[in-house]
Design an enzyme around this catalytic site. Structure first.
Site, mmCIF file in Angstrom:
data_model
loop_
_atom_site.group_PDB
_atom_site.id
_atom_site.type_symbol
_atom_site.label_atom_id
_atom_site.label_comp_id
_atom_site.label_asym_id
_atom_site.label_seq_id
_atom_site.Cartn_x
_atom_site.Cartn_y
_atom_site.Cartn_z
ATOM 1 N N GLU A 170 33.544 49.741 63.384
ATOM 2 C CA GLU A 170 32.322 49.885 64.193
ATOM 3 C C GLU A 170 31.250 50.720 63.493
ATOM 4 O O GLU A 170 30.082 50.709 63.887
ATOM 5 C CB GLU A 170 32.666 50.491 65.564
ATOM 6 C CG GLU A 170 32.892 51.986 65.611
ATOM 7 C CD GLU A 170 34.269 52.438 65.139
ATOM 8 O OE1 GLU A 170 34.587 53.632 65.324
ATOM 9 O OE2 GLU A 170 35.029 51.608 64.598
ATOM 10 N N HIS A 197 37.362 52.608 60.649
ATOM 11 C CA HIS A 197 36.320 52.420 61.661
ATOM 12 C C HIS A 197 35.390 51.253 61.340
ATOM 13 O O HIS A 197 34.300 51.457 60.803
ATOM 14 C CB HIS A 197 35.478 53.696 61.764
ATOM 15 C CG HIS A 197 36.159 54.860 62.386
ATOM 16 N ND1 HIS A 197 36.124 55.112 63.746
ATOM 17 C CD2 HIS A 197 36.892 55.855 61.841
ATOM 18 C CE1 HIS A 197 36.807 56.219 64.011
ATOM 19 N NE2 HIS A 197 37.290 56.686 62.870
ATOM 20 N N CYS A 216 41.358 54.426 65.329
ATOM 21 C CA CYS A 216 41.602 55.831 64.968
ATOM 22 C C CYS A 216 42.374 56.526 66.102
ATOM 23 O O CYS A 216 43.535 56.230 66.317
ATOM 24 C CB CYS A 216 40.286 56.527 64.628
ATOM 25 S SG CYS A 216 40.494 58.027 63.630
#
Length: 224
Positions: free
Chosen positions: A195, A193, A85
């Protein structure tokens, strides 16, 4: 794998990345943007957020941090560098990846889950996947519209540097590009994302394959 997560003023996904890596038993350090030596790490992660408030262009100030000089050295040394990002935006601003991330084609902040299609399964970041696999991954950005000039776009496609594409083009990115690498294949940027999708408790663990690929790549490099 020994990993570093670089925190800039305004980063807000650094702990997400830290905990995601910890869940894979990675030896991970959280470092501030004044760090000048990253030679001890197999992989360096630049997380999402709003570095320095993103008051100019996203990532335009962060690229001048001492940490980015260290990141460039690490990249030149073949260490893995991952920008997620705002981290992707910083990598493009710093010249470590081509192109730029502009305001979404439909202006506004998008917070959702999207399907990503694996375009290149032979990369350091997708080697546990197959071409055409679909991952459902969260996104959270207002400036994720990937653009570049036509010559660079052709080069990215010809060199298989496009790693993921959006199944549906949520932000207007050229060729539905969601993630790319540099020519050497060790620097990677993506807007979604992974994660935030590593724990089944959240209802989505599709991002695990991304980290499993990274770990496999580091292991293979260590065995070489």
């Amino acid at each position: 794998m020994k990993a570093a997560v670089i925190t800039f003023p305004g980063s807000n996904c650094d702990m997400d990345m830290y905990h995601a890596l910890e869940s894979f038993d990675v030896d991970v350090d959280l470092l501030d943007d004044q760090v000048s030596d990253l030679s001890a790490y197999d992989a360096i992660f630049i997380p999402g957020g709003f570095s320095y408030g993103d008051y100019l262009r996203s990532g335009a100030v962060a690229k001048f941090s001492p940490a980015m000089d260290a990141v460039k050295v690490a990249a030149d040394n073949g260490q893995l560098v991952v920008g997620i990002c705002n981290g992707f935006q910083i990598l493009t601003e710093a010249g470590l990846l081509p192109g730029q991330l502009l305001v979404n084609e439909q202006p506004g902040f998008i917070c959702d889950e999207v399907n990503l299609v694996v375009e290149n399964a032979d990369s350091n970041f997708t080697n546990t996947m197959s071409k055409g696999d679909v991952l459902k991954v969260p996104i959270a950005h207002g400036e994720g519209n990937y653009v570049t000039d036509e010559a660079t776009l052709k080069e990215l496609e010809d060199n298989h540097q496009v790693i993921f594409r959006y199944q549906e083009n949520v932000n207007g990115s050229m060729n539905k590009i969601a993630g790319i690498t540099n020519k050497a294949g060790n620097v990677y940027g993506m807007m979604p994302h992974p994660e935030r999708a590593v724990d089944a408790l959240t209802g989505n663990d599709s991002g695990r394959a991304f980290f499993e690929s990274l770990l496999h790549a580091v292991d293979q490099k260590a065995r070489a």
